[in-house]
Design a protein around this motif. Structure first.
Motif, PDB file in Angstrom:
ATOM      1  N   UNK A 122      24.519 -15.666 -20.612  1.00 19.47           N
ATOM      2  CA  UNK A 122      24.358 -16.839 -21.473  1.00 19.47           C
ATOM      3  C   UNK A 122      22.863 -17.087 -21.711  1.00 19.47           C
ATOM      4  N   UNK A 123      22.532 -17.456 -22.931  1.00 21.17           N
ATOM      5  CA  UNK A 123      21.118 -17.605 -23.265  1.00 21.17           C
ATOM      6  C   UNK A 123      20.494 -16.363 -23.855  1.00 21.17           C
ATOM      7  N   UNK A 147      14.634 -17.377 -18.850  1.00 21.86           N
ATOM      8  CA  UNK A 147      13.343 -16.831 -18.417  1.00 21.86           C
ATOM      9  C   UNK A 147      12.240 -17.336 -19.352  1.00 21.86           C
ATOM     10  N   UNK A 148      11.778 -18.560 -19.139  1.00 19.98           N
ATOM     11  CA  UNK A 148      10.767 -19.115 -20.053  1.00 19.98           C
ATOM     12  C   UNK A 148       9.449 -18.357 -20.060  1.00 19.98           C
ATOM     13  N   UNK A 149       9.207 -17.563 -19.009  1.00 22.40           N
ATOM     14  CA  UNK A 149       7.986 -16.755 -18.971  1.00 22.40           C
ATOM     15  C   UNK A 149       8.241 -15.314 -19.403  1.00 22.40           C
ATOM     16  N   UNK A 150       9.447 -15.043 -19.885  1.00 22.02           N
ATOM     17  CA  UNK A 150       9.818 -13.682 -20.268  1.00 22.02           C
ATOM     18  C   UNK A 150       9.482 -13.370 -21.717  1.00 22.02           C
ATOM     19  N   UNK A 151       9.878 -12.196 -22.177  1.00 25.15           N
ATOM     20  CA  UNK A 151       9.557 -11.780 -23.553  1.00 25.15           C
ATOM     21  C   UNK A 151      10.349 -12.561 -24.586  1.00 25.15           C
ATOM     22  N   UNK A 152       9.819 -12.584 -25.793  1.00 25.32           N
ATOM     23  CA  UNK A 152      10.556 -13.128 -26.934  1.00 25.32           C
ATOM     24  C   UNK A 152      11.261 -11.981 -27.656  1.00 25.32           C
ATOM     25  N   UNK A 153      12.017 -12.310 -28.672  1.00 21.03           N
ATOM     26  CA  UNK A 153      12.794 -11.276 -29.361  1.00 21.03           C
ATOM     27  C   UNK A 153      12.722 -11.480 -30.876  1.00 21.03           C
ATOM     28  N   UNK A 154      11.825 -10.733 -31.498  1.00 18.47           N
ATOM     29  CA  UNK A 154      11.675 -10.843 -32.952  1.00 18.47           C
ATOM     30  C   UNK A 154      12.902 -10.333 -33.690  1.00 18.47           C
ATOM     31  N   UNK A 155      13.680  -9.441 -33.068  1.00 19.33           N
ATOM     32  CA  UNK A 155      14.875  -8.956 -33.756  1.00 19.33           C
ATOM     33  C   UNK A 155      15.891 -10.080 -33.915  1.00 19.33           C
ATOM     34  N   UNK A 156      16.022 -10.943 -32.905  1.00 15.54           N
ATOM     35  CA  UNK A 156      16.921 -12.090 -33.021  1.00 15.54           C
ATOM     36  C   UNK A 156      16.452 -13.024 -34.125  1.00 15.54           C
ATOM     37  N   UNK A 157      15.144 -13.205 -34.226  1.00 10.93           N
ATOM     38  CA  UNK A 157      14.594 -14.064 -35.279  1.00 10.93           C
ATOM     39  C   UNK A 157      14.896 -13.501 -36.663  1.00 10.93           C
ATOM     40  N   UNK A 158      14.763 -12.193 -36.828  1.00 11.58           N
ATOM     41  CA  UNK A 158      15.004 -11.602 -38.148  1.00 11.58           C
ATOM     42  C   UNK A 158      16.477 -11.687 -38.534  1.00 11.58           C
ATOM     43  N   UNK A 159      17.380 -11.516 -37.557  1.00 10.74           N
ATOM     44  CA  UNK A 159      18.815 -11.687 -37.828  1.00 10.74           C
ATOM     45  C   UNK A 159      19.103 -13.116 -38.262  1.00 10.74           C
TER      46      UNK A 159
END
Length: 358
Positions: free
Chosen positions: A203-204, A259-271
């Motif tokens: 989840x998340x 994981x607030x200090x973890x990586x972001x995900x530009x692929x999710x943003x583009x979708x």
């Protein structure tokens, strides 16, 4: 630079990168690329991402109008034929996005039609969905949120029966995955206990809500599917869009919200941006809000995450995509589906494609 110029220039860079990638990978399929060198990790058959590479090739063919680009796209699409009868709900991702941008290509149309009928045949009326399948190992009777995008329009293309199956597939996944917050990406059906939540993806997971939002947007553009629950789908779309309606930092989501200090995900943003552009073409009080948010996401991706023409790295790489945060795989890389959806969104803004149809 005008609003049109930034989108035009970014699209040109991404589709220029497609030509470079094609020369590098040859007859293989690109999966993710190293953020420093730009070198691709590839697969022989394409896995669940093969359709996005074919889709990018078709977008380039539309953009250039060159026969050589069209032939490359057609040849790549033909190599997806082995997936038509594979036992996997990712056939939606592979065979819808691999054929949706094809230009006057009888082979692509025939492949899409065969895939639609094969997926309709795989529909399980007792479960109300097309199961995840066994093609990639593990339990077959899974409901996964990434089994919905692509599958909805693919099934819907198979006539009245297909539209009914598409609606059932979507609504069943909404029932199972969207019941709480955060969304539950995966559930397994156990004969003695029914549907049980799985831990992976957690989840998340960034792409969970993005994939579901895209599937809902596609359904609302298909009258045969939308007729079977349009008001509910509009409500779900509004709920899923809420997390991307806050501060600028949320334009590109965390790969794992836990994981607030973890990586972001530009692929999710583009979708998400593509889904919002689709929703913006529907009548309703939120259309302008969806459009504005989609453009803001695309501009943020281009400004902060897309490599430019004068750097040490190849131009047109959408960086900071996260393949699998849980396993630490390609956490800040260029991802083939991230490139595809960014290109698709920019192509819609510049008028190259009609986002309602693909």
């Amino acid at each position: 630079m005008t609003s049109e110029e930034w989108a035009d220039n970014a699209l040109a860079d991404i589709l220029g990168r497609v030509a470079v990638t094609g020369a590098e990978v040859g007859g293989r399929f690109p999966l993710f690329a190293d953020p420093d060198s730009g070198r691709w990790q590839t697969t022989g058959r394409g896995a669940w991402t093969g359709g996005f590479w074919a889709g990018l090739l078709w977008l380039r063919a539309r953009y250039t109008g060159a026969e050589a680009d069209r032939a490359a796209a057609s040849a790549c699409t033909a190599r997806l034929a082995a997936w038509v009868d594979a036992d996997t709900a990712t056939r939606g991702l592979i065979l819808w996005y691999g054929t949706g941008h094809a230009v006057d290509d009888a082979g692509a149309e025939e492949l899409r039609n065969r895939a639609a009928l094969a997926c309709l045949d795989a529909f399980d009326p007792e479960l109300g969905l097309v199961p995840w399948g066994s093609a990639f190992g593990g339990p077959r009777l899974l409901a996964r949120v990434d089994a919905v995008p692509g599958m909805v329009p693919l099934l819907a293309s198979a006539g009245t029966e297909g539209a009914g199956a598409a609606a059932s597939h979507l609504h069943r996944h909404i029932d199972l995955c969207h019941g709480g917050h955060p969304l539950t990406p995966t559930l397994c059906f156990e004969p003695d206990r029914g549907w049980q939540a799985c831990a992976d993806p957690p989840p998340g997971w960034s792409r969970g809500s993005a994939w579901l939002l895209l599937a809902v947007a596609d359904a609302l553009h298909r009258p045969g599917v939308a007729a079977l629950g349009a008001h509910r789908l509009e409500d779900v779309a509004a709920q899923l869009a809420v997390p991307v309606a806050g501060a600028a930092a949320q334009l590109v989501p965390l790969a794992d919200a836990a994981r607030p200090d973890g990586p972001r995900d530009t692929s999710a943003a583009s979708i998400t941006a593509v889904a919002l552009l689709k929703l913006a073409h529907l009548p309703g009080p939120r259309a302008a809000e969806y459009s504005s948010r989609a453009v803001a996401i695309l501009k943020a991706l281009v400004t902060a995450h897309l490599t430019g023409r004068n750097g040490a790295r190849p131009a047109g790489m959408l960086l900071d995509g996260c393949y699998d945060a849980g396993r630490g795989i390609a956490e800040r890389h260029e991802l083939i589906w991230g490139d595809f959806f960014l290109a698709q969104g920019l192509a819609a803004l510049t008028g190259l494609v009609d986002i309602r149809r693909v």
